[in-house]
Design a protein around this motif. Structure first.
Motif, PDB file in Angstrom:
ATOM      1  N   ASP A 239      -9.545  -0.181  -2.660  1.00 29.61           N
ATOM      2  CA  ASP A 239     -10.878   0.363  -2.293  1.00 29.61           C
ATOM      3  C   ASP A 239     -11.765   1.015  -3.273  1.00 29.61           C
ATOM      4  OD1 ASP A 239      -9.794  -0.204   0.262  1.00 29.61           O
ATOM      5  OD2 ASP A 239      -9.086   1.802   0.751  1.00 29.61           O
ATOM      6  N   PHE A 240     -11.889   0.218  -4.559  1.00 32.95           N
ATOM      7  CA  PHE A 240     -12.460   0.811  -5.319  1.00 32.95           C
ATOM      8  C   PHE A 240     -13.766   0.934  -5.218  1.00 32.95           C
ATOM      9  CE2 PHE A 240     -15.000   0.568  -9.628  1.00 32.95           C
ATOM     10  CZ  PHE A 240     -14.263   1.887 -10.043  1.00 32.95           C
ATOM     11  N   GLY A 241     -14.516   2.198  -5.611  1.00 31.43           N
ATOM     12  CA  GLY A 241     -15.870   2.340  -5.473  1.00 31.43           C
ATOM     13  C   GLY A 241     -16.138   3.255  -4.295  1.00 31.43           C
ATOM     14  N   THR A 242     -15.335   3.439  -3.355  1.00 29.49           N
ATOM     15  CA  THR A 242     -15.610   4.307  -2.239  1.00 29.49           C
ATOM     16  C   THR A 242     -15.331   5.618  -2.488  1.00 29.49           C
ATOM     17  OG1 THR A 242     -13.490   3.941  -1.417  1.00 29.49           O
ATOM     18  CG2 THR A 242     -15.157   2.536  -0.572  1.00 29.49           C
ATOM     19  N   GLY A 243     -14.519   6.036  -3.546  1.00 27.81           N
ATOM     20  CA  GLY A 243     -14.258   7.560  -3.732  1.00 27.81           C
ATOM     21  C   GLY A 243     -15.569   8.144  -4.361  1.00 27.81           C
ATOM     22  N   TYR A 244     -15.152   9.406  -4.715  1.00 27.15           N
ATOM     23  CA  TYR A 244     -16.199  10.604  -5.343  1.00 27.15           C
ATOM     24  C   TYR A 244     -16.475  10.073  -6.700  1.00 27.15           C
ATOM     25  CZ  TYR A 244     -18.146  14.900  -6.782  1.00 27.15           C
ATOM     26  OH  TYR A 244     -19.008  15.852  -7.375  1.00 27.15           O
ATOM     27  N   ALA A 245     -15.561   9.897  -7.578  1.00 23.17           N
ATOM     28  CA  ALA A 245     -15.707   9.747  -9.066  1.00 23.17           C
ATOM     29  C   ALA A 245     -14.885   8.447  -9.482  1.00 23.17           C
ATOM     30  CB  ALA A 245     -15.181  10.760  -9.751  1.00 23.17           C
ATOM     31  N   SER A 246     -15.342   7.293  -8.857  1.00 23.29           N
ATOM     32  CA  SER A 246     -14.541   6.204  -9.111  1.00 23.29           C
ATOM     33  C   SER A 246     -14.177   5.726 -10.617  1.00 23.29           C
ATOM     34  CB  SER A 246     -15.282   5.070  -8.668  1.00 23.29           C
ATOM     35  OG  SER A 246     -15.217   5.134  -6.903  1.00 23.29           O
ATOM     36  N   LEU A 247     -15.318   5.887 -11.243  1.00 28.84           N
ATOM     37  CA  LEU A 247     -15.518   5.471 -12.810  1.00 28.84           C
ATOM     38  C   LEU A 247     -14.610   6.241 -13.685  1.00 28.84           C
ATOM     39  CD1 LEU A 247     -19.018   4.228 -13.514  1.00 28.84           C
ATOM     40  CD2 LEU A 247     -17.192   2.984 -13.117  1.00 28.84           C
ATOM     41  N   SER A 248     -14.420   7.605 -13.488  1.00 28.20           N
ATOM     42  CA  SER A 248     -13.536   8.366 -14.085  1.00 28.20           C
ATOM     43  C   SER A 248     -11.885   8.139 -13.777  1.00 28.20           C
ATOM     44  CB  SER A 248     -13.859   9.844 -13.938  1.00 28.20           C
ATOM     45  OG  SER A 248     -13.461  10.262 -12.757  1.00 28.20           O
ATOM     46  N   TYR A 249     -11.549   7.563 -12.527  1.00 29.97           N
ATOM     47  CA  TYR A 249     -10.387   7.386 -12.610  1.00 29.97           C
ATOM     48  C   TYR A 249      -9.866   6.235 -13.411  1.00 29.97           C
ATOM     49  CZ  TYR A 249     -10.806  10.353  -8.542  1.00 29.97           C
ATOM     50  OH  TYR A 249     -10.940  11.546  -7.732  1.00 29.97           O
ATOM     51  N   LEU A 250     -10.838   5.170 -13.802  1.00 26.13           N
ATOM     52  CA  LEU A 250     -10.470   3.960 -14.796  1.00 26.13           C
ATOM     53  C   LEU A 250      -9.929   4.502 -15.773  1.00 26.13           C
ATOM     54  CD1 LEU A 250     -13.234   1.257 -13.945  1.00 26.13           C
ATOM     55  CD2 LEU A 250     -10.906   1.521 -12.870  1.00 26.13           C
TER      56      LEU A 250
ATOM     57  N   ASN B  22       0.958  -1.168   0.078  1.00 17.79           N
ATOM     58  CA  ASN B  22       0.012  -0.078   0.185  1.00 17.79           C
ATOM     59  C   ASN B  22       0.905   1.360   0.109  1.00 17.79           C
ATOM     60  OD1 ASN B  22      -2.912  -1.089   0.468  1.00 17.79           O
ATOM     61  ND2 ASN B  22      -1.747  -2.130   1.793  1.00 17.79           N
ATOM     62  N   LEU B  23       0.494   2.189  -0.765  1.00 17.49           N
ATOM     63  CA  LEU B  23       1.114   3.440  -0.873  1.00 17.49           C
ATOM     64  C   LEU B  23       0.228   4.631  -0.445  1.00 17.49           C
ATOM     65  CD1 LEU B  23       3.236   3.427  -4.406  1.00 17.49           C
ATOM     66  CD2 LEU B  23       4.050   2.764  -2.132  1.00 17.49           C
ATOM     67  N   SER B  24       0.887   5.537   0.344  1.00 12.27           N
ATOM     68  CA  SER B  24       0.186   6.699   0.674  1.00 12.27           C
ATOM     69  C   SER B  24       0.476   7.857  -0.383  1.00 12.27           C
ATOM     70  CB  SER B  24       0.739   7.237   1.995  1.00 12.27           C
ATOM     71  OG  SER B  24       0.343   8.558   2.301  1.00 12.27           O
ATOM     72  N   VAL B  25      -0.706   8.645  -0.463  1.00 13.83           N
ATOM     73  CA  VAL B  25      -0.721   9.662  -1.409  1.00 13.83           C
ATOM     74  C   VAL B  25       0.756  10.645  -1.428  1.00 13.83           C
ATOM     75  CG1 VAL B  25      -2.126  11.074  -0.179  1.00 13.83           C
ATOM     76  CG2 VAL B  25      -1.962  11.835  -2.386  1.00 13.83           C
TER      77      VAL B  25
ATOM     78  N   LEU C 258      -5.298   9.898  -7.031  1.00  9.98           N
ATOM     79  CA  LEU C 258      -5.738  10.479  -8.425  1.00  9.98           C
ATOM     80  C   LEU C 258      -6.753  11.742  -8.005  1.00  9.98           C
ATOM     81  CD1 LEU C 258      -6.536   7.081  -9.884  1.00  9.98           C
ATOM     82  CD2 LEU C 258      -4.541   8.304 -10.502  1.00  9.98           C
ATOM     83  N   LEU C 259      -6.934  12.197  -7.244  1.00 10.17           N
ATOM     84  CA  LEU C 259      -8.147  13.240  -6.727  1.00 10.17           C
ATOM     85  C   LEU C 259      -7.128  14.342  -7.380  1.00 10.17           C
ATOM     86  CD1 LEU C 259     -10.579  12.901  -5.039  1.00 10.17           C
ATOM     87  CD2 LEU C 259      -9.193  14.118  -3.104  1.00 10.17           C
ATOM     88  N   LYS C 260      -6.257  14.753  -7.429  1.00 10.07           N
ATOM     89  CA  LYS C 260      -5.709  16.031  -7.682  1.00 10.07           C
ATOM     90  C   LYS C 260      -5.601  16.199  -9.329  1.00 10.07           C
ATOM     91  CE  LYS C 260      -2.003  16.511  -5.629  1.00 10.07           C
ATOM     92  NZ  LYS C 260      -0.502  17.279  -5.022  1.00 10.07           N
ATOM     93  N   GLU C 261      -5.685  15.030 -10.015  1.00 11.96           N
ATOM     94  CA  GLU C 261      -5.497  14.783 -11.399  1.00 11.96           C
ATOM     95  C   GLU C 261      -4.202  15.537 -11.883  1.00 11.96           C
ATOM     96  OE1 GLU C 261      -8.849  15.097 -14.184  1.00 11.96           O
ATOM     97  OE2 GLU C 261     -10.090  15.240 -12.161  1.00 11.96           O
ATOM     98  N   ASP C 262      -3.346  15.313 -10.874  1.00 16.31           N
ATOM     99  CA  ASP C 262      -2.007  16.046 -11.240  1.00 16.31           C
ATOM    100  C   ASP C 262      -1.195  15.088 -12.162  1.00 16.31           C
ATOM    101  OD1 ASP C 262       0.465  16.939 -10.611  1.00 16.31           O
ATOM    102  OD2 ASP C 262       0.702  16.111  -8.655  1.00 16.31           O
TER     103      ASP C 262
END
Ligand code: C2E
Ligand code: MG
Ligand code: MG
Ligand code: MG
Length: 276
Positions: free
Chosen positions: A177-188, A114-117, A152-156
């Motif tokens: 933890d897929f699916g728990t975030g705000y915009a899971s599908l877009s991250y794919l 596991n990696l931290s942001v 991926l939140l920052k779309e950096d």
């Protein structure tokens, strides 16, 4: 509800906050020397293939053996490690230790880390991973790095570039933890992940809610179309297992298969598997 009762609630809340703050400060101070005192240890939880029940790998899960508090959960100390920046030092150690442990396992068996942001915000992540692979002798294909949607939140651009550079080393990248975030599908779409880990909350719904299988089925199908594998997290019952297999999920992990255990116990899983 009367005003005075509300007042009591507020006071209770404030006292609670104060206690939480103090607990956090104590953890902060004690965590600082934990690595040197060798209080941190990696536990390993097996990940199984759903097609043949073989062990494909283990996830490294950090444990803190506190001299007085006993075992502290990563849920409690990882956030503190992140606040204090200690996660960098600890995270580097986790990568090195996991690679060194995995190098002794049967060939083909992977280790997931596991990696931290915050590890992405330091420029040397690529070098740390390269060094760990080199000094342990672990082939890159046997290392999987797990990131959460928060990375991926920052779309950096720099983060995506680092992910590509890591992948170019030959290792695997999983979305945890897929699916728990705000915009899971877009991250794919933002990165070609090798693995999607379906969060435990969806697995828990299987066989409980009438529509419990809908999300798992959809994610497994989507992943397959995108050429990604799927691991179901937190599998606890044989009913869940059956439904996950039906959904086309490729791998599973959970108390039903095996709990996280110290590195010294890992070889036991292979002995057990051979006897089955
Ligand atoms: P995670 O990466 O999603 O790890 C899965 C968590 O689910 C682990 O909790 C595991 O023990 C637990 N689990 C596995 N199977 C089952 C099951 O069948 N039922 C239930 N109820 N739980 C199950 P753990 O070890 O407490 O770790 C919690 C979280 O702490 C991890 O979630 C991860 O986000 C973080 N973490 C752990 N180790 C590290 C680390 O080395 N670095 C970083 N950055 N985070 C870590
Ligand atoms: Mg994980
Ligand atoms: Mg997870
Ligand atoms: Mg989780």
């Amino acid at each position: 509800r009367t005003k005075s009762a509300g007042g009591r609630d507020v006071r209770f809340f404030e006292q609670n906050m104060q206690a939480q703050l103090e607990a956090r400060r104590a953890i902060q101070a004690e965590l600082r020397g934990a690595l040197e005192r060798r209080e941190l240890e990696l536990y390993y939880q097996p990940i199984f293939s759903l097609s043949d029940r073989s062990i494909v790998g283990f996830e490294a899960l950090l444990r803190w053996h506190h001299p007085e508090r006993g075992m502290v959960s990563p849920v409690d100390f990882i956030p503190v490690a992140e606040e204090t920046g200690l996660i960098i030092e600890i995270g580097d150690w986790v990568i090195q230790q996991a690679c060194a442990d995995a190098a002794r396992w049967p060939s083909g068996v992977r280790v997931a880390v596991n990696l931290s942001v915050l590890q992405f915000e330091k420029a040397n992540l690529l070098q740390v991973v390269r060094d760990a692979l080199h000094s342990s002798g672990l082939p890159a294909r046997r290392l999987e790095l797990e990131i959460t949607e928060s990375v991926l939140l920052k779309e950096d651009e720099a983060t995506i570039q680092t992910l590509h550079q890591l992948k170019a080393l030959g290792l695997r990248i999983a979305l945890d933890d897929f699916g728990t975030g705000y915009a899971s599908l877009s991250y794919l779409r933002s990165f070609p992940f090798d693995q999607i880990k379906i969060d435990r909350s969806f697995v828990q719904d299987l066989g409980v809610r009438a529509d419990g299988a809908l999300i798992v089925n959809a994610v497994a199908e989507l992943a397959q179309k995108l050429g990604m594998e799927t691991t179901a997290e937190g599998v606890e019952t044989s009913e869940q297992l059956r439904l996950l297999q039906e959904a086309g999920c490729t791998q599973a992990q959970g108390f039903n298969f095996g709990r996280p255990n110290p590195a010294s116990q890992v070889m036991r899983y292979f002995a057990d598997a051979m006897q089955r």
